[in-house]
Scaffold this motif. Structure first.
Motif, PDB file in Angstrom:
ATOM      1  N   LEU A 180      16.075  94.298  12.584  1.00  0.00           N
ATOM      2  CA  LEU A 180      16.906  95.157  11.747  1.00  0.00           C
ATOM      3  C   LEU A 180      16.764  96.620  12.157  1.00  0.00           C
ATOM      4  O   LEU A 180      15.654  97.092  12.442  1.00  0.00           O
ATOM      5  CB  LEU A 180      16.496  95.009  10.283  1.00  0.00           C
ATOM      6  CG  LEU A 180      16.408  93.569   9.768  1.00  0.00           C
ATOM      7  CD1 LEU A 180      15.703  93.523   8.425  1.00  0.00           C
ATOM      8  CD2 LEU A 180      17.796  92.948   9.675  1.00  0.00           C
ATOM      9  N   THR A 181      17.871  97.306  12.200  1.00  0.00           N
ATOM     10  CA  THR A 181      17.852  98.751  12.414  1.00  0.00           C
ATOM     11  C   THR A 181      18.734  99.398  11.360  1.00  0.00           C
ATOM     12  O   THR A 181      19.687  98.784  10.876  1.00  0.00           O
ATOM     13  CB  THR A 181      18.329  99.105  13.834  1.00  0.00           C
ATOM     14  OG1 THR A 181      18.110 100.487  14.082  1.00  0.00           O
ATOM     15  CG2 THR A 181      19.803  98.797  14.023  1.00  0.00           C
ATOM     16  N   ARG A 235      16.194  82.657  20.011  1.00  0.00           N
ATOM     17  CA  ARG A 235      17.182  83.735  20.016  1.00  0.00           C
ATOM     18  C   ARG A 235      16.593  84.919  19.267  1.00  0.00           C
ATOM     19  O   ARG A 235      15.929  84.748  18.236  1.00  0.00           O
ATOM     20  CB  ARG A 235      18.477  83.317  19.329  1.00  0.00           C
ATOM     21  CG  ARG A 235      19.208  82.151  19.932  1.00  0.00           C
ATOM     22  CD  ARG A 235      20.426  81.800  19.089  1.00  0.00           C
ATOM     23  NE  ARG A 235      21.494  82.790  19.212  1.00  0.00           N
ATOM     24  CZ  ARG A 235      22.302  83.146  18.224  1.00  0.00           C
ATOM     25  NH1 ARG A 235      22.144  82.638  17.003  1.00  0.00           N
ATOM     26  NH2 ARG A 235      23.259  84.034  18.426  1.00  0.00           N
ATOM     27  N   VAL A 236      16.858  86.117  19.766  1.00  0.00           N
ATOM     28  CA  VAL A 236      16.517  87.347  19.058  1.00  0.00           C
ATOM     29  C   VAL A 236      17.794  88.155  18.932  1.00  0.00           C
ATOM     30  O   VAL A 236      18.457  88.445  19.931  1.00  0.00           O
ATOM     31  CB  VAL A 236      15.423  88.155  19.781  1.00  0.00           C
ATOM     32  CG1 VAL A 236      15.160  89.471  19.048  1.00  0.00           C
ATOM     33  CG2 VAL A 236      14.134  87.343  19.886  1.00  0.00           C
ATOM     34  N   ILE A 237      18.167  88.458  17.694  1.00  0.00           N
ATOM     35  CA  ILE A 237      19.427  89.143  17.393  1.00  0.00           C
ATOM     36  C   ILE A 237      19.111  90.473  16.728  1.00  0.00           C
ATOM     37  O   ILE A 237      18.245  90.558  15.863  1.00  0.00           O
ATOM     38  CB  ILE A 237      20.318  88.292  16.462  1.00  0.00           C
ATOM     39  CG1 ILE A 237      20.731  86.990  17.149  1.00  0.00           C
ATOM     40  CG2 ILE A 237      21.562  89.053  16.041  1.00  0.00           C
ATOM     41  CD1 ILE A 237      19.935  85.804  16.719  1.00  0.00           C
ATOM     42  N   GLU A 238      19.794  91.489  17.170  1.00  0.00           N
ATOM     43  CA  GLU A 238      19.689  92.815  16.563  1.00  0.00           C
ATOM     44  C   GLU A 238      20.826  92.979  15.565  1.00  0.00           C
ATOM     45  O   GLU A 238      21.994  92.720  15.878  1.00  0.00           O
ATOM     46  CB  GLU A 238      19.801  93.894  17.637  1.00  0.00           C
ATOM     47  CG  GLU A 238      19.795  95.311  17.117  1.00  0.00           C
ATOM     48  CD  GLU A 238      18.404  95.896  17.024  1.00  0.00           C
ATOM     49  OE1 GLU A 238      18.233  96.881  16.297  1.00  0.00           O
ATOM     50  OE2 GLU A 238      17.510  95.370  17.695  1.00  0.00           O
ATOM     51  N   PHE A 239      20.477  93.422  14.339  1.00  0.00           N
ATOM     52  CA  PHE A 239      21.503  93.674  13.329  1.00  0.00           C
ATOM     53  C   PHE A 239      21.460  95.126  12.909  1.00  0.00           C
ATOM     54  O   PHE A 239      20.397  95.653  12.560  1.00  0.00           O
ATOM     55  CB  PHE A 239      21.302  92.776  12.100  1.00  0.00           C
ATOM     56  CG  PHE A 239      22.232  93.107  10.965  1.00  0.00           C
ATOM     57  CD1 PHE A 239      23.568  92.755  11.029  1.00  0.00           C
ATOM     58  CD2 PHE A 239      21.794  93.804   9.854  1.00  0.00           C
ATOM     59  CE1 PHE A 239      24.443  93.076  10.006  1.00  0.00           C
ATOM     60  CE2 PHE A 239      22.653  94.131   8.818  1.00  0.00           C
ATOM     61  CZ  PHE A 239      23.989  93.764   8.895  1.00  0.00           C
ATOM     62  N   GLY A 240      22.617  95.774  12.905  1.00  0.00           N
ATOM     63  CA  GLY A 240      22.722  97.154  12.467  1.00  0.00           C
ATOM     64  C   GLY A 240      23.128  97.205  10.999  1.00  0.00           C
ATOM     65  O   GLY A 240      24.273  96.895  10.655  1.00  0.00           O
ATOM     66  N   CYS A 241      22.213  97.587  10.140  1.00  0.00           N
ATOM     67  CA  CYS A 241      22.515  97.643   8.706  1.00  0.00           C
ATOM     68  C   CYS A 241      23.609  98.653   8.399  1.00  0.00           C
ATOM     69  O   CYS A 241      24.333  98.516   7.408  1.00  0.00           O
ATOM     70  CB  CYS A 241      21.250  98.008   7.923  1.00  0.00           C
ATOM     71  SG  CYS A 241      19.935  96.772   7.985  1.00  0.00           S
ATOM     72  N   GLY A 242      23.736  99.667   9.233  1.00  0.00           N
ATOM     73  CA  GLY A 242      24.713 100.711   8.970  1.00  0.00           C
ATOM     74  C   GLY A 242      26.128 100.344   9.333  1.00  0.00           C
ATOM     75  O   GLY A 242      27.075 100.756   8.663  1.00  0.00           O
ATOM     76  N   ASP A 243      26.300  99.544  10.406  1.00  0.00           N
ATOM     77  CA  ASP A 243      27.658  99.203  10.836  1.00  0.00           C
ATOM     78  C   ASP A 243      27.972  97.722  10.699  1.00  0.00           C
ATOM     79  O   ASP A 243      29.114  97.304  10.898  1.00  0.00           O
ATOM     80  CB  ASP A 243      27.912  99.653  12.277  1.00  0.00           C
ATOM     81  CG  ASP A 243      27.005  98.968  13.294  1.00  0.00           C
ATOM     82  OD1 ASP A 243      26.216  98.081  12.898  1.00  0.00           O
ATOM     83  OD2 ASP A 243      27.088  99.308  14.493  1.00  0.00           O
ATOM     84  N   GLY A 244      26.970  96.902  10.352  1.00  0.00           N
ATOM     85  CA  GLY A 244      27.201  95.480  10.131  1.00  0.00           C
ATOM     86  C   GLY A 244      27.382  94.660  11.395  1.00  0.00           C
ATOM     87  O   GLY A 244      27.711  93.475  11.322  1.00  0.00           O
TER      88      GLY A 244
END
Length: 572
Positions: A180-181, A235-244
């Protein structure tokens, strides 16, 4: 850090070594001793600090994670959870949860909805590709060893963890870790960090507890297959909390995860575990070894403010923090403490300033250093960039002109080869009475004949007015004066100076301040005290709508700011 003495100012057990993804990043700004101390969770500060907490929730993702736990593990309806988030001020009635600021609640509610949408889209894509779907897993995945003989580091147990949202396919074939970022999904995490994340996902065993003690493995006999089985793919997934948005960082089989970990992950973790030496900075705030650190200058009463009646946890403060607070306490809390910033494009003036700053930093950091006059200007003055930003048209022409103006005042011009040059260096000192770590990052520091020269370079759209109070207009100069006067950097104060370089398209405004002059120091102390005193006492950070609302990075979560600007925007 080895099996030798613990860092001064610490005590406790060093036999447990635990690393996480932050340890693998090896940020050059981090302090090696703090990094090594953090890898010993049973090591404690001695004397122990008082157990203090802020009134408001200051862990940005806590409300978000608690909400997702209710949705994914307790199977609560998302809209009900978001309603509870607002009704309970982000605590959900859970034990020892601080209430969240209204801006954090608004941000968290939006981030939860975005996350659920991203998860649904990802699962839909997997289903369309005839790949197994994944379900939430509550377990902590830990790669670790059972206690054994004490080794040369004084350790008998090693553990690796990776924080995020965890998922597994019901047949046990696949595991996922969602990182999460706060803002936009990243695609540039260090290879070592990705390798450690993949290895923990591939090899981690379900475990409980931890923190300041060893994790306890969950007996396999109590687990269904998807929780007990080691996966074939990770799997490693990056999720942007600000842009979804989501970004798949890796999709490896177990063998690939092991190879990447051996090549990039473990060497970085070893460097973190064995770190030595000190580098004061933001890490001092929660460093276990602060009490015994000789590298952190102590500067009592540098702020000359009255301590707040209610004791607070150790904090850091910079002039950027204080200016944000002066604009609006809620803006400070959201953007400086919680690190929440909208993706609203920056103004042309700010973008131009960042590009010019990036170019100057690159030039000044060269070795051996040389005057900027020796560097050519942009090949195409109407189209150029730096620092990941690009300028075109008049914006680019103005920036190129400012670079040319700087050449006449470059502080490295004629500087003797034996002098020291530091670019974007963190000047840090500690006021133990206030529990404050003061941080300043001047554009350039360099020595000159025994003194320190503190240079602040700014791009300007207008000239200074005659009689305009310089230190109030640029309080970072005031903090520079106070730090040099207090000997934070050492050197001869009488030979030291704080310099301001304001770059215009056709000229330069240049000012000098003497930190050995009592009147200058008194004025600087008053400027900083006026900014810091109200900040030091505030625990609620209320909104203060005004002209600063337009362009505020926290506006999209601020009802008061939006309502304040509504009439203006309706008229335009």
């Amino acid at each position: 850090m080895s099996s030798g003495p613990r860092p001064a100012g610490t005590s406790g057990d060093i036999r447990l070594v635990r690393t996480n993804l932050a340890a693998a990043r090896l940020d050059p700004r981090d302090c090696p001793t703090k990094r090594a101390s953090d890898a010993r969770p049973m090591l404690i500060a001695d004397p122990g600090p008082p157990q203090l907490a802020e009134k408001l929730q200051d862990f940005t993702l806590k409300v978000f994670m608690d909400a997702l736990d209710l949705i994914e593990h307790e199977r609560k309806d998302p809209e009900w959870v978001i309603g509870e988030l607002r009704r309970t001020n982000g605590t959900f009635g859970l034990y020892r949860r601080s209430e969240a600021h209204p801006l954090l609640m608004s941000w968290s509610a939006e981030a939860v909805r975005r996350y659920l949408a991203a998860r649904a889209a990802d699962q839909h894509a997997r289903e369309a590709a005839d790949l197994p779907l994944t379900v939430p897993v509550r377990d902590t995945w830990v790669v670790g060893t059972d206690p054994g003989p004490v080794d040369s580091r004084g350790a008998d147990t090693y553990e690796m963890t990776a924080w995020g949202r965890r998922y597994a396919a019901l047949d046990g074939s696949t595991r996922e870790l969602w990182l999460l970022t706060f803002g936009t999904a990243k695609d540039d995490r260090p290879e070592a960090e990705k390798a450690v994340a993949a290895y923990v996902v591939a090899r981690g065993r379900p475990a409980v507890a931890g923190w300041r003690k060893r994790h306890t493995p969950v007996p396999f006999g109590e687990l269904p297959q998807h929780r007990a089985a080691l996966p074939e793919r990770v799997r490693v997934i990056e999720f942007g909390c600000g842009d979804g948005k989501r970004n798949e960082l890796l999709d490896w089989n177990r063998q690939e995860a092991r190879l990447h970990f051996t090549a990039a992950g473990w060497p970085s973790l070893l460097q973190a575990i064995d770190g030595s030496g000190t580098s004061p900075g933001t890490g001092c705030i929660d460093c276990k070894a602060l009490a015994g650190c000789q590298a952190l200058p102590r500067s009592p009463e540098i702020l000359s403010i009255t301590p707040p009646k209610r004791r607070r946890p150790r904090r850091s403060v910079s002039v950027t923090d204080l200016r944000a607070y002066r604009d609006c306490p809620a803006k400070y809390h959201a953007t400086r403490q919680l690190k929440l910033r909208s993706s609203t494009p920056e103004s042309p003036e700010v973008r131009r300033g960042r590009v010019v700053d990036a170019i100057l930093n690159q030039r000044h950091a060269g070795t051996p250093y040389r005057s900027c006059e020796t560097f050519p200007g942009p090949a195409d003055p109407a189209s150029w960039g730096a620092g990941g930003l690009h300028l075109t048209g008049q914006e680019a022409l103005d920036g190129a002109a400012m670079l040319e103006q700087h050449n006449f005042y470059c502080p490295l011009d004629g500087l003797a080869a034996e002098e020291e040059v530091r670019v974007q260096y963190q000047a840090v000192c500690y006021d133990a009475g206030l529990g404050l770590v003061l941080i300043a990052t001047p554009d350039l520091l360099h020595t000159r004949r025994g003194g320190w020269i503190w240079r602040e370079t700014k791009t300007a759209s207008r000239y200074l007015y005659e009689g305009e109070p310089l230190l109030k207009l640029y309080p970072q100069l005031a903090l520079g004066v106070l730090m040099l006067a207090a000997g934070v950097l050492g050197g001869d104060t009488a030979r030291s100076r704080v310099e301001l370089e304001l770059l215009h398209t056709d000229d330069v405004t240049f000012e000098e301040l003497d930190p050995s002059h009592p009147g200058t120091v008194d004025e600087a102390r008053e400027v900083i005290a006026q900014l810091a005193q109200p900040w030091s006492r505030d625990q609620d950070y209320p909104t203060a709508p005004g002209r600063h609302c337009d362009g505020c990075e926290a506006l999209e979560w601020c009802r008061a700011g939006i309502e304040h600007l509504a009439p203006t925007r309706q008229d335009s």
